[in-house]
Design an enzyme around this catalytic site. Structure first.
Site, PDB file in Angstrom:
ATOM      1  N   ALA A  51       0.807  -1.217   0.000  1.00 13.74           N
ATOM      2  CA  ALA A  51       0.000   0.000   0.000  1.00 13.74           C
ATOM      3  C   ALA A  51       0.843   1.271   0.000  1.00 13.74           C
ATOM      4  CB  ALA A  51      -0.942  -0.005   1.198  1.00 13.74           C
ATOM      5  N   THR A  52       2.022   1.241   0.606  1.00 15.67           N
ATOM      6  CA  THR A  52       2.869   2.437   0.577  1.00 15.67           C
ATOM      7  C   THR A  52       3.253   2.776  -0.853  1.00 15.67           C
ATOM      8  OG1 THR A  52       3.748   2.190   2.816  1.00 15.67           O
ATOM      9  CG2 THR A  52       5.132   3.352   1.244  1.00 15.67           C
ATOM     10  N   CYS A  64       4.825   2.213  10.648  1.00 10.37           N
ATOM     11  CA  CYS A  64       5.581   2.945   9.627  1.00 10.37           C
ATOM     12  C   CYS A  64       6.106   4.283  10.133  1.00 10.37           C
ATOM     13  CB  CYS A  64       4.710   3.155   8.393  1.00 10.37           C
ATOM     14  SG  CYS A  64       4.269   1.610   7.569  1.00 10.37           S
ATOM     15  N   ASN A  98      -5.721   3.780  10.696  1.00 11.91           N
ATOM     16  CA  ASN A  98      -4.861   2.688  11.137  1.00 11.91           C
ATOM     17  C   ASN A  98      -4.545   2.716  12.624  1.00 11.91           C
ATOM     18  OD1 ASN A  98      -3.387   5.026   9.904  1.00 11.91           O
ATOM     19  ND2 ASN A  98      -1.644   4.053  10.890  1.00 11.91           N
ATOM     20  N   THR A 154       9.411  -7.420 -12.656  1.00 10.74           N
ATOM     21  CA  THR A 154       9.070  -8.840 -12.659  1.00 10.74           C
ATOM     22  C   THR A 154       8.073  -9.142 -11.550  1.00 10.74           C
ATOM     23  OG1 THR A 154      11.259  -9.400 -13.511  1.00 10.74           O
ATOM     24  CG2 THR A 154       9.994 -11.183 -12.486  1.00 10.74           C
TER      25      THR A 154
END
Length: 375
Positions: free
Chosen positions: A70-71, A329, A150, A241
């Site tokens: 998500a970051t 975070c 959050n 990739t």
């Protein structure tokens, strides 16, 4: 160890692990390669996972773009939209209680002469709707409001805000990292154009997430400026990739959530009531709940222990229990979320976040509360 830090990350479901393993040892081909079985198997597995994620969110399959989490999705979507559509009047609107990956992206864009408006929030971290409606008059390039907070668990009215934005032709993005897999998300009932989420918040692996980029009303793909350039994977939105095993794990976690999230939410709600009642009974005069009881993500409880330093408390019980001071975070800083709801620094430094999982038990909550009470 009794684990109560599920807003930071969750334990990977064993069914998810089982689904991932073959793509590490057996079908390990690069899905961008052609013709041979290993590559085709990997490509098919990615598309199956994409389908499960789209079903969980009620969007179209080709609107799901896999990222590293998500970051990255927040950075990719916010920067990409502002750069693509901002022109000479680039303007971003966010709330003061957003996740750090949105806050820091906004600060970066401010350094690039993008105007950023920060909306106030109420005592539980929900966006002030009067300020929100006022900001529409300025016709910003993008509005980005988190679906669920959050640290506090509070839910914003994303359906209302996204529809009001769409009426003015304004793009709307939501960071839905904490709600996906826990609270039903039906994008068909919203005018959300962009959404971010991660697998590891609902028992999937770390290092994999999605940016949902929805088509316009005519079914035309919405363009943004890519954050990562290269081989053109993910419909040229996100090169690199594919992490096939992680994508498969994300898809499996989504498949499980489709079937089990309502039952899990009921379990979490029951556990949260148990936790609140036990804490209230044990610490009548020295606690205050920062989280609301209603209209929230079940299982997230933010609470002040008055006069007690949160880091010292966490260290004292860290051999047996895992809780946090807030977002993983931004753990080195006093919570900007709690400051945004009006708490003083002393109150912030007395607050902890307890975030539960469907795998937790009443007995674990009892043990935790007894330990805090010194029993």
């Amino acid at each position: 160890m009794i684990y109560f830090d599920n807003s930071a990350t969750t334990q990977v479901d064993v069914r998810v692990v089982d689904a991932m393993i073959p793509y590490l040892y057996e079908s390990y081909g690069n899905p961008s390669s052609k013709y041979y079985k290993f590559a085709i198997d990997a490509k098919n597995a990615i598309e199956e996972a994409r389908n499960h994620v789209s079903q969980l969110l009620c969007c179209e399959t080709d609107e799901v773009i896999f990222t590293a989490g998500a970051t990255e999705s927040n950075n990719m979507l916010i920067k990409g939209v502002v750069e693509m559509y901002g022109g000479n009047k680039r303007h971003l609107v966010i709330s003061k209680a957003e996740h750090s990956s949105v806050m820091e992206t906004a600060k970066y864009l401010e350094s690039k002469e993008v105007k950023v408006t920060y909306l106030s929030v109420d005592k539980f971290g929900r966006v002030n709707l009067n300020e929100f409606e006022e900001c529409l008059e300025a016709e910003p390039t993008l509005i980005s409001i988190q679906w669920g907070n959050n640290e506090l668990g509070s839910l914003n009215d994303i359906e209302y805000m996204s529809k009001k934005s769409a009426e003015r032709g304004i793009f709307f993005h939501t960071d839905a990292t904490q709600v996906v897999g826990k609270v039903p998300v039906n994008l068909k009932n919203t005018e959300v154009r962009f959404l971010s989420c991660s697998a590891h918040k609902f028992h999937g692996p770390k290092g994999i997430g999605a940016a949902i980029i929805r088509k316009d009303s005519l079914g035309i793909k919405t363009k943004i400026v890519p954050l990562i350039h290269g081989g053109g994977q993910e419909n040229e939105y996100r090169s690199g990739t594919h992490s096939v095993h992680n994508i498969v794990g994300f898809g499996k976690a989504a498949e499980i959530a489709i079937k089990e999230q309502l039952e899990a939410a009921a379990v979490l709600s029951s556990l949260e009531i148990e936790l609140r009642n036990r804490l209230s009974n044990a610490f009548t005069d020295v606690i205050k709940f920062n989280s609301d009881k209603d209209n929230k993500i079940p299982g997230i409880v933010n609470v002040q222990f008055k006069g007690i330093n949160n880091e010292l408390l966490i260290k004292k019980i860290s051999d047996r229990f895992a809780i946090s001071t807030g977002s993983a975070c931004s753990s080195s800083k006093p919570s900007h979320v709690l400051q945004s709801i009006g708490l003083s620094l002393n109150e912030v430094r007395s607050s902890v976040r307890i975030s539960l999982s469907k795998t937790n038990t009443v007995e674990e909550i009892e043990s935790f509360c007894n330990a805090l009470a010194g029993k």
